[in-house]
Design a protein around this motif. Structure first.
Motif, PDB file in Angstrom:
ATOM      1  N   SER A  74       1.028  -1.242  -0.052  1.00  0.00           N
ATOM      2  CA  SER A  74       0.024  -0.039  -0.044  1.00  0.00           C
ATOM      3  C   SER A  74       0.790   1.112  -0.106  1.00  0.00           C
ATOM      4  N   ILE A  75       0.329   2.239  -0.825  1.00  0.00           N
ATOM      5  CA  ILE A  75       0.909   3.494  -0.866  1.00  0.00           C
ATOM      6  C   ILE A  75       0.074   4.668  -0.115  1.00  0.00           C
ATOM      7  N   HIS A  76       0.588   5.318   0.717  1.00  0.00           N
ATOM      8  CA  HIS A  76      -0.095   6.171   1.128  1.00  0.00           C
ATOM      9  C   HIS A  76      -0.713   7.302   0.436  1.00  0.00           C
ATOM     10  N   ASN A  77      -2.006   7.663   0.425  1.00  0.00           N
ATOM     11  CA  ASN A  77      -2.456   8.882  -0.226  1.00  0.00           C
ATOM     12  C   ASN A  77      -2.513   8.666  -1.677  1.00  0.00           C
ATOM     13  N   THR A  78      -2.063   7.615  -2.341  1.00  0.00           N
ATOM     14  CA  THR A  78      -2.036   7.822  -3.622  1.00  0.00           C
ATOM     15  C   THR A  78      -1.865   6.203  -4.236  1.00  0.00           C
ATOM     16  N   PRO A  79      -2.960   5.459  -4.660  1.00  0.00           N
ATOM     17  CA  PRO A  79      -2.578   4.140  -5.318  1.00  0.00           C
ATOM     18  C   PRO A  79      -1.867   4.192  -6.665  1.00  0.00           C
ATOM     19  N   GLU A  80      -1.678   5.233  -7.224  1.00  0.00           N
ATOM     20  CA  GLU A  80      -0.876   5.142  -8.672  1.00  0.00           C
ATOM     21  C   GLU A  80       0.464   5.106  -8.482  1.00  0.00           C
ATOM     22  N   GLY A  95       8.450   6.095  -7.640  1.00  0.00           N
ATOM     23  CA  GLY A  95       7.763   7.445  -8.012  1.00  0.00           C
ATOM     24  C   GLY A  95       6.221   7.200  -8.239  1.00  0.00           C
ATOM     25  N   CYS A  96       5.475   7.802  -7.655  1.00  0.00           N
ATOM     26  CA  CYS A  96       3.942   7.783  -7.878  1.00  0.00           C
ATOM     27  C   CYS A  96       3.373   9.264  -8.344  1.00  0.00           C
ATOM     28  N   HIS A  97       2.091   9.150  -8.109  1.00  0.00           N
ATOM     29  CA  HIS A  97       1.128  10.419  -8.422  1.00  0.00           C
ATOM     30  C   HIS A  97       1.361  11.136  -7.225  1.00  0.00           C
ATOM     31  N   GLN A  98       1.906  12.292  -7.190  1.00  0.00           N
ATOM     32  CA  GLN A  98       2.109  13.406  -6.264  1.00  0.00           C
ATOM     33  C   GLN A  98       2.780  12.763  -5.196  1.00  0.00           C
ATOM     34  N   ASN A  99       3.778  11.704  -5.180  1.00  0.00           N
ATOM     35  CA  ASN A  99       4.294  11.157  -3.991  1.00  0.00           C
ATOM     36  C   ASN A  99       5.383  10.468  -4.537  1.00  0.00           C
ATOM     37  N   PHE A 100       6.430  10.296  -3.648  1.00  0.00           N
ATOM     38  CA  PHE A 100       7.841   9.541  -4.025  1.00  0.00           C
ATOM     39  C   PHE A 100       8.125   8.815  -2.696  1.00  0.00           C
ATOM     40  N   GLY A 101       9.112   7.886  -2.832  1.00  0.00           N
ATOM     41  CA  GLY A 101       9.577   7.015  -1.647  1.00  0.00           C
ATOM     42  C   GLY A 101      10.463   6.047  -2.196  1.00  0.00           C
ATOM     43  N   PHE A 102      10.567   4.982  -1.064  1.00  0.00           N
ATOM     44  CA  PHE A 102      11.189   3.819  -1.252  1.00  0.00           C
ATOM     45  C   PHE A 102      10.519   2.537  -0.659  1.00  0.00           C
ATOM     46  N   ILE A 103      10.848   1.287  -0.919  1.00  0.00           N
ATOM     47  CA  ILE A 103      10.419   0.001  -0.246  1.00  0.00           C
ATOM     48  C   ILE A 103      11.265  -0.058   0.981  1.00  0.00           C
ATOM     49  N   SER A 104      10.763  -0.322   1.840  1.00  0.00           N
ATOM     50  CA  SER A 104      11.541  -0.630   3.077  1.00  0.00           C
ATOM     51  C   SER A 104      11.217  -2.042   3.693  1.00  0.00           C
ATOM     52  N   VAL A 105      12.237  -2.795   4.072  1.00  0.00           N
ATOM     53  CA  VAL A 105      11.999  -4.213   4.416  1.00  0.00           C
ATOM     54  C   VAL A 105      12.492  -4.423   6.123  1.00  0.00           C
ATOM     55  N   SER A 115       7.208   7.197   2.287  1.00  0.00           N
ATOM     56  CA  SER A 115       7.372   8.273   1.573  1.00  0.00           C
ATOM     57  C   SER A 115       8.342   9.204   1.923  1.00  0.00           C
ATOM     58  N   LEU A 116       8.962   9.977   0.824  1.00  0.00           N
ATOM     59  CA  LEU A 116      10.054  10.640   1.289  1.00  0.00           C
ATOM     60  C   LEU A 116       9.464  12.250   1.066  1.00  0.00           C
ATOM     61  N   ASN A 117       8.576  12.455   0.466  1.00  0.00           N
ATOM     62  CA  ASN A 117       8.082  14.034   0.133  1.00  0.00           C
ATOM     63  C   ASN A 117       7.504  14.625   1.498  1.00  0.00           C
ATOM     64  N   GLY A 118       7.172  13.918   2.471  1.00  0.00           N
ATOM     65  CA  GLY A 118       6.830  14.574   3.655  1.00  0.00           C
ATOM     66  C   GLY A 118       5.878  15.667   3.384  1.00  0.00           C
ATOM     67  N   LYS A 119       5.833  16.957   3.938  1.00  0.00           N
ATOM     68  CA  LYS A 119       4.762  17.766   3.631  1.00  0.00           C
ATOM     69  C   LYS A 119       5.190  18.651   2.207  1.00  0.00           C
ATOM     70  N   THR A 120       5.972  18.181   1.672  1.00  0.00           N
ATOM     71  CA  THR A 120       6.522  18.795   0.277  1.00  0.00           C
ATOM     72  C   THR A 120       5.374  18.497  -0.686  1.00  0.00           C
ATOM     73  N   LYS A 121       4.860  19.577  -1.487  1.00  0.00           N
ATOM     74  CA  LYS A 121       3.534  19.375  -2.354  1.00  0.00           C
ATOM     75  C   LYS A 121       4.219  19.120  -3.666  1.00  0.00           C
ATOM     76  N   VAL A 122       3.883  17.902  -4.181  1.00  0.00           N
ATOM     77  CA  VAL A 122       4.557  17.144  -5.393  1.00  0.00           C
ATOM     78  C   VAL A 122       3.375  17.356  -6.590  1.00  0.00           C
ATOM     79  N   GLU A 123       3.702  18.035  -7.822  1.00  0.00           N
ATOM     80  CA  GLU A 123       2.746  18.139  -8.786  1.00  0.00           C
ATOM     81  C   GLU A 123       2.933  17.039  -9.676  1.00  0.00           C
ATOM     82  N   GLY A 124       2.215  16.254 -10.227  1.00  0.00           N
ATOM     83  CA  GLY A 124       1.903  15.492 -11.491  1.00  0.00           C
ATOM     84  C   GLY A 124       2.490  14.327 -10.748  1.00  0.00           C
ATOM     85  N   ASP A 125       2.953  13.510 -11.685  1.00  0.00           N
ATOM     86  CA  ASP A 125       3.472  12.092 -11.658  1.00  0.00           C
ATOM     87  C   ASP A 125       4.916  11.932 -11.616  1.00  0.00           C
ATOM     88  N   ILE A 126       5.515  11.304 -10.735  1.00  0.00           N
ATOM     89  CA  ILE A 126       6.771  11.367 -10.839  1.00  0.00           C
ATOM     90  C   ILE A 126       7.060   9.923 -11.637  1.00  0.00           C
TER      91      ILE A 126
END
Length: 142
Positions: A74-80, A95-105, A115-126
């Motif tokens: 699951s990806i927080h705030n966006t499924p895309e 890279g996601c729709h308005q979000n970016f991060g990594f997979i942690s184990v 998620s790595l973008n925290g409170k940063t507003k990301v426009e568009g798809d990464i």
């Protein structure tokens, strides 16, 4: 008469070649149908991690496959999800729709999206992820 004899010989030759039938080899067909959690969604990216897992990125999120089991992440705030890239340290960046991060184990082998973008507003798809020697860059079309 000679011409008729030549045509007759060619006809007999072709008839004898056509009468032979080709037999396919008998044996087991090595096909196996794998049920997946991909659910016929458009897969945008496929990546094999350093751990051997296959990651499928589609508009419904991230699906991992270990050769036996399928698992949805699951990806927080966006499924895309849009893109995936291998990090030098073995991390899988997404890279996601308005979000970016990594997979942690974790210590138990459970995967989760961080998620790595925290409170940063990301426009568009990464849609593109690039690396330098010390940094990771996430690119959006906007």
């Amino acid at each position: 008469m000679m011409r008729l004899k030549s045509v007759y010989c060619i006809f007999i030759l072709l008839w004898s070649l056509a009468s032979f039938t080709a037999f396919a080899q008998e044996g087991n067909v090595y096909l196996h149908n794998y049920n997946s959690k991909l659910d016929n969604h458009h897969t945008l990216s496929i990546y094999q991690g350093h751990n051997g897992l296959m990651y499928f990125i589609n508009h419904k999120g991230i699906v991992s496959y270990d050769g036996v089991n399928w698992k949805s992440l699951s990806i927080h705030n966006t499924p895309e999800s849009e893109s995936v890239a291998p990090g030098r340290t073995g991390k899988v960046y997404v890279g996601c729709h308005q979000n970016f991060g990594f997979i942690s184990v974790d210590n138990f082998g459970n995967e989760k999206y961080v998620s790595l973008n925290g409170k940063t507003k990301v426009e568009g798809d990464i849609s593109k992820i690039e690396f330098t020697s010390n940094h990771v860059y996430f690119f959006s079309a906007r």
